[in-house]
Design a protein around this motif. Structure first.
Motif, PDB file in Angstrom:
ATOM      1  N   GLN A 315       0.829  -1.209   0.000  1.00 22.38           N
ATOM      2  CA  GLN A 315       0.000   0.000   0.000  1.00 22.38           C
ATOM      3  C   GLN A 315       0.862   1.258   0.000  1.00 22.38           C
ATOM      4  O   GLN A 315       0.559   2.228  -0.696  1.00 22.38           O
ATOM      5  CB  GLN A 315      -0.931  -0.004   1.217  1.00 22.38           C
ATOM      6  CG  GLN A 315      -2.018  -1.055   1.155  1.00 22.38           C
ATOM      7  CD  GLN A 315      -3.063  -0.859   2.240  1.00 22.38           C
ATOM      8  OE1 GLN A 315      -3.257   0.250   2.750  1.00 22.38           O
ATOM      9  NE2 GLN A 315      -3.753  -1.951   2.588  1.00 22.38           N
ATOM     10  N   TYR A 318       2.259   1.701  -3.480  1.00 17.49           N
ATOM     11  CA  TYR A 318       1.229   2.219  -4.384  1.00 17.49           C
ATOM     12  C   TYR A 318       1.040   3.726  -4.170  1.00 17.49           C
ATOM     13  O   TYR A 318       0.973   4.502  -5.129  1.00 17.49           O
ATOM     14  CB  TYR A 318      -0.096   1.495  -4.144  1.00 17.49           C
ATOM     15  CG  TYR A 318      -1.238   2.028  -4.984  1.00 17.49           C
ATOM     16  CD1 TYR A 318      -1.492   1.521  -6.257  1.00 17.49           C
ATOM     17  CD2 TYR A 318      -2.072   3.041  -4.502  1.00 17.49           C
ATOM     18  CE1 TYR A 318      -2.539   2.008  -7.027  1.00 17.49           C
ATOM     19  CE2 TYR A 318      -3.111   3.545  -5.267  1.00 17.49           C
ATOM     20  CZ  TYR A 318      -3.349   3.026  -6.526  1.00 17.49           C
ATOM     21  OH  TYR A 318      -4.378   3.528  -7.298  1.00 17.49           O
ATOM     22  N   TYR A 319       0.975   4.108  -2.903  1.00 18.81           N
ATOM     23  CA  TYR A 319       0.814   5.525  -2.575  1.00 18.81           C
ATOM     24  C   TYR A 319       1.952   6.356  -3.164  1.00 18.81           C
ATOM     25  O   TYR A 319       1.737   7.399  -3.782  1.00 18.81           O
ATOM     26  CB  TYR A 319       0.757   5.686  -1.056  1.00 18.81           C
ATOM     27  CG  TYR A 319       1.026   7.094  -0.570  1.00 18.81           C
ATOM     28  CD1 TYR A 319       0.066   8.090  -0.675  1.00 18.81           C
ATOM     29  CD2 TYR A 319       2.261   7.430  -0.011  1.00 18.81           C
ATOM     30  CE1 TYR A 319       0.311   9.377  -0.232  1.00 18.81           C
ATOM     31  CE2 TYR A 319       2.518   8.710   0.431  1.00 18.81           C
ATOM     32  CZ  TYR A 319       1.546   9.683   0.315  1.00 18.81           C
ATOM     33  OH  TYR A 319       1.807  10.954   0.738  1.00 18.81           O
ATOM     34  N   LEU A 374       7.830  -2.059  -7.399  1.00 22.05           N
ATOM     35  CA  LEU A 374       6.483  -2.533  -7.665  1.00 22.05           C
ATOM     36  C   LEU A 374       6.523  -3.561  -8.793  1.00 22.05           C
ATOM     37  O   LEU A 374       7.513  -3.651  -9.529  1.00 22.05           O
ATOM     38  CB  LEU A 374       5.591  -1.361  -8.073  1.00 22.05           C
ATOM     39  CG  LEU A 374       5.187  -0.402  -6.958  1.00 22.05           C
ATOM     40  CD1 LEU A 374       4.617   0.870  -7.559  1.00 22.05           C
ATOM     41  CD2 LEU A 374       4.154  -1.047  -6.046  1.00 22.05           C
ATOM     42  N   GLU A 378       3.316  -1.384 -12.841  1.00 23.35           N
ATOM     43  CA  GLU A 378       2.466  -0.823 -11.788  1.00 23.35           C
ATOM     44  C   GLU A 378       2.833   0.625 -11.478  1.00 23.35           C
ATOM     45  O   GLU A 378       1.963   1.456 -11.201  1.00 23.35           O
ATOM     46  CB  GLU A 378       2.575  -1.668 -10.524  1.00 23.35           C
ATOM     47  CG  GLU A 378       1.577  -1.305  -9.425  1.00 23.35           C
ATOM     48  CD  GLU A 378       0.142  -1.611  -9.804  1.00 23.35           C
ATOM     49  OE1 GLU A 378      -0.760  -1.032  -9.185  1.00 23.35           O
ATOM     50  OE2 GLU A 378      -0.085  -2.411 -10.736  1.00 23.35           O
ATOM     51  N   PRO A 508      -4.793   3.694  -1.509  1.00 23.64           N
ATOM     52  CA  PRO A 508      -3.993   2.467  -1.405  1.00 23.64           C
ATOM     53  C   PRO A 508      -4.757   1.286  -0.822  1.00 23.64           C
ATOM     54  O   PRO A 508      -4.549   0.135  -1.231  1.00 23.64           O
ATOM     55  CB  PRO A 508      -2.841   2.881  -0.485  1.00 23.64           C
ATOM     56  CG  PRO A 508      -2.690   4.352  -0.728  1.00 23.64           C
ATOM     57  CD  PRO A 508      -4.094   4.854  -0.900  1.00 23.64           C
ATOM     58  N   ALA A 512      -4.458  -0.924  -4.104  1.00 20.90           N
ATOM     59  CA  ALA A 512      -3.132  -1.561  -4.085  1.00 20.90           C
ATOM     60  C   ALA A 512      -3.242  -3.073  -4.150  1.00 20.90           C
ATOM     61  O   ALA A 512      -4.163  -3.657  -3.556  1.00 20.90           O
ATOM     62  CB  ALA A 512      -2.381  -1.136  -2.837  1.00 20.90           C
TER      63      ALA A 512
END
Length: 512
Positions: A315, A318-319, A374, A378, A508, A512
Motif C-alpha cells: 500500500q 502504491y501511494y 512494484l 504498476e 492504497p 493496491a
C-alpha cells in the motif's frame, strides 16, 4: 459551511439625507459584512448643506428601543454616535451596564464640521463619563481637544500625545484621525496607554483623498470598526481593513452625485457582494469549510497504519507511485500559477515550487521505490483518484483565474503540512522520549525499526513549512482581493481539492 454574521447595534441620530448617523452606520455595517440594527436617539432635519433642526424623543422611549433589541437578539457590537442631552447619555450608560455588549465603539459627536459645539455643558460632562464604558473612542481632532479641555492639535505629533492622555484617563483605546490636518498624508492611529511601550501606538498611513464628499465619514468609520472588531477581535487588523475601505469610499464618492454640499461617501464602492476581509480571514474560511473532510482524513486507516508502522508495504509503494505521478501534474499547475500570478514575488514562489516538485520530492519517491520495486508496469499505472485529482487541477488551470488556481493547489501544501506535522510529532515522541529531538535514526524505544520512520521525518522540514505558510498567504491575499463570485469559486476549488486529498490517502487500501 456558514460563517457568523456580527449583529451590530447603532445608537445614534437619524439623517434623512442618508449620508450620516443611523443611515450611514447601517450601510457601513452591511459593507463590513454585519447585520445592522438601530436605536434612534434623535431625529434631525439635515442634508449635504447643513443641519436645520433636531428633535429628541423621550429618553424612556430610547431605553424601550434598547431593551427590545437586547432582550431578543445577542448584540455582538455597539456603535454609539449622537447623544443629544445628558438624560439620553445616562440611559445609554445604564443600558451598557446591564447589557454588557462585547464591543463598544463610541464616536463622541460634540463638534460640527463648522466648529460649532453641539452639546450643552451638562451633556458634554455626561459624555466624558460615558467614555470609560467604551472599548474604542473615535473623536475627530476638535472633539479630542474638547474632551481634554485643551486646544485643538495642530500637528500629528500633538494629536498622538493628546490621544495618549485621553486613553490613559478613560482606560480605552483611542482612534486618532488625521483628517483635520493639512498635507498630502492622512494617517490614523490606535493609541492604547495601557499597552506595552512598543505597542502603545499603532499607526496606519494613508493618502489624503481630495473630495468635498466627507459627510458622515466619522459615523461610517466608527460603525465599520465596531463590525470588523466583532469579526477579527483585533483593533489593528480591523483598522487596516476599514482604512482601506474608507479611502476607496471617499475616492468613489463622486459617482453618487448626491446633494449640492458635502456629499456622502460611497459605502458600497467595492466589488458587488464582496465584503472586505482582514489578513488571514479568507484562508481561515477555507480551512473551516473543510473541517469535516479533514476529520475524515485523520480517521483513515492509512494514516493510522502509517503512523504505527503497520501499513502494508504494497500500500505504501502504491501511494508513492501515485504521488510521483501526481507531482508531475501538480508541478504543471504550479507553473501555470506562476504565469498567472500578479506579483513578481508570487511568480517566483510558484515557479520555484514547481521545480522542487520535479527534483526534490519526486527523487525522494524514486529512491524508496528503487529499493522496494512494484510489479512491472504498476509504477506507470495512473489510478482513478490520481487522474480525477489531476483533471481537477487542469480544469482550474484552464479557467485563467489565478485566485481559483491558488485555492486549488493549496490543500496539497496545507493538508500535508498538518498531517505530516502530527505524524512527525508522534514519531518524535516514540523515538526520543523526553529528549526533544531525534538522536540518530528511526528506531522506537522497543528497539524495532519503524519501516516508514525516515519518510515521516521528512515532514520536519522547515523549508516545506515555510512554503506552506507562503502559499496560504498568497491564496488569502487573492481571496481578499476577489469578487464574491471568485471567492465562491475559490472555496469550491479548495474544498474539492481537500476531498481529493482524502481520497488519495484512502486509495492504497482500495487499489493496491
Amino acid at each position: 459551511m456558514g460563517r457568523h454574521v456580527p449583529r451590530v447595534l447603532s445608537i445614534a441620530g437619524s439623517d434623512p439625507s442618508g449620508g450620516a448617523g443611523i443611515q450611514a452606520d447601517l450601510k457601513s455595517i452591511a459593507a463590513m459584512g454585519g447585520y445592522g440594527m438601530a436605536a434612534i436617539t434623535a431625529l434631525t432635519a439635515q442634508n449635504t448643506r447643513g443641519l436645520t433642526g433636531v428633535h429628541t424623543p423621550p429618553a424612556d422611549f430610547l431605553r424601550a428601543q434598547l431593551d427590545a433589541v437586547s432582550s431578543d437578539i445577542i448584540v455582538d457590537a455597539v456603535k454609539i454616535g449622537m447623544l443629544a442631552d445628558a438624560e439620553v447619555i445616562r440611559v445609554v450608560g445604564d443600558w451598557l451596564e446591564s447589557a454588557r455588549p462585547a464591543v463598544v465603539v463610541l464616536d463622541p459627536v460634540m463638534v460640527a464640521t463648522s466648529g460649532d459645539r453641539l452639546l450643552a455643558d451638562d451633556a458634554a460632562t455626561a459624555l466624558r463619563g460615558l467614555l470609560a464604558k467604551a472599548d474604542l473612542v473615535t473623536p475627530n481632532l476638535p472633539e479630542l481637544g474638547v474632551l481634554l479641555d485643551e486646544p485643538v492639535a495642530l500637528t500629528w505629533a500633538e494629536a498622538l500625545a493628546q490621544a495618549e492622555r485621553l486613553s490613559e484617563r478613560i482606560g480605552a483605546v483611542v482612534l486618532v484621525k488625521g483628517g483635520h490636518l493639512s498635507g498630502l498624508d492622512c494617517p490614523d492611529a490606535l493609541v492604547d496607554a495601557a499597552a506595552d511601550e512598543d505597542a502603545r501606538i499603532v499607526e496606519v498611513p494613508g493618502p489624503r483623498i481630495e473630495t468635498r464628499n466627507t459627510h458622515g465619514t466619522g459615523c461610517s468609520l466608527s460603525s465599520a470598526m465596531a463590525t470588523m472588531q466583532a469579526r477579527t477581535g483585533d483593533w489593528a487588523a480591523s483598522l487596516k481593513v476599514v482604512k482601506e475601505w474608507l479611502l476607496g469610499a471617499l475616492a468613489a464618492s463622486g459617482e453618487l452625485e448626491v446633494g449640492g454640499g458635502h456629499g456622502p461617501v460611497h459605502h458600497f464602492h467595492h466589488a458587488e457582494g464582496s465584503v472586505p476581509l482582514a489578513d488571514g480571514e479568507f484562508a481561515a474560511r477555507l480551512w473551516d469549510a473543510t473541517a469535516k473532510i479533514r476529520a475524515e482524513i485523520d480517521a483513515l486507516p492509512f494514516v493510522a497504519q502509517l503512523d504505527a508502522g503497520s501499513l502494508p508495504e504494497a500500500q505504501f509503494a502504491y501511494y508513492l507511485a501515485q504521488d510521483a505521478q501526481y507531482l508531475n501534474g501538480f508541478s504543471r499547475a504550479l507553473a501555470r500559477a506562476s504565469a498567472l500570478a500578479p506579483t513578481e514575488e508570487e511568480q517566483t514562489f510558484w515557479a520555484n515550487s514547481a521545480q522542487v516538485c520535479l527534483v526534490v520530492e519526486a527523487e525522494l519517491h524514486r529512491t524508496w521505490l528503487a529499493q522496494h520495486p512494484l510489479p512491472p508496469g504498476e509504477a506507470l499505472r495512473q489510478g482513478p483518484v490520481t487522474k480525477a485529482y489531476l483533471d481537477h487541477l487542469l480544469a482550474a488551470s484552464a479557467m485563467g483565474s489565478y485566485a481559483v488556481l491558488a485555492a486549488a493547489v493549496l490543500p496539497c501544501y496545507w493538508i500535508y503540512a498538518v498531517v505530516g506535522e502530527e505524524l512527525h510529532k508522534r514519531h518524535l515522541q516514540r523515538t526520543s522520549p523526553g529528549a526533544g529531538g531525534l538522536s540518530g535514526g528511526a528506531e522506537d524505544p522497543s528497539g524495532t525499526e519503524h519501516p516508514y520512520g525516515a519518510w515521516i521525518e521528512t515532514y520536519a522540514d522547515e523549508a516545506f513549512a515555510e512554503s506552506t505558510r507562503r502559499a496560504i498567504s498568497f491564496a488569502d491575499r487573492a481571496g481578499r482581493a476577489a469578487s464574491a463570485a471568485d471567492r465562491e469559486a475559490m472555496m469550491e476549488a479548495f474544498v474539492q481539492s481537500t476531498v481529493y486529498e482524502r481520497d488519495f490517502f484512502d486509495a492504497p487500501s482500495k487499489y493496491a
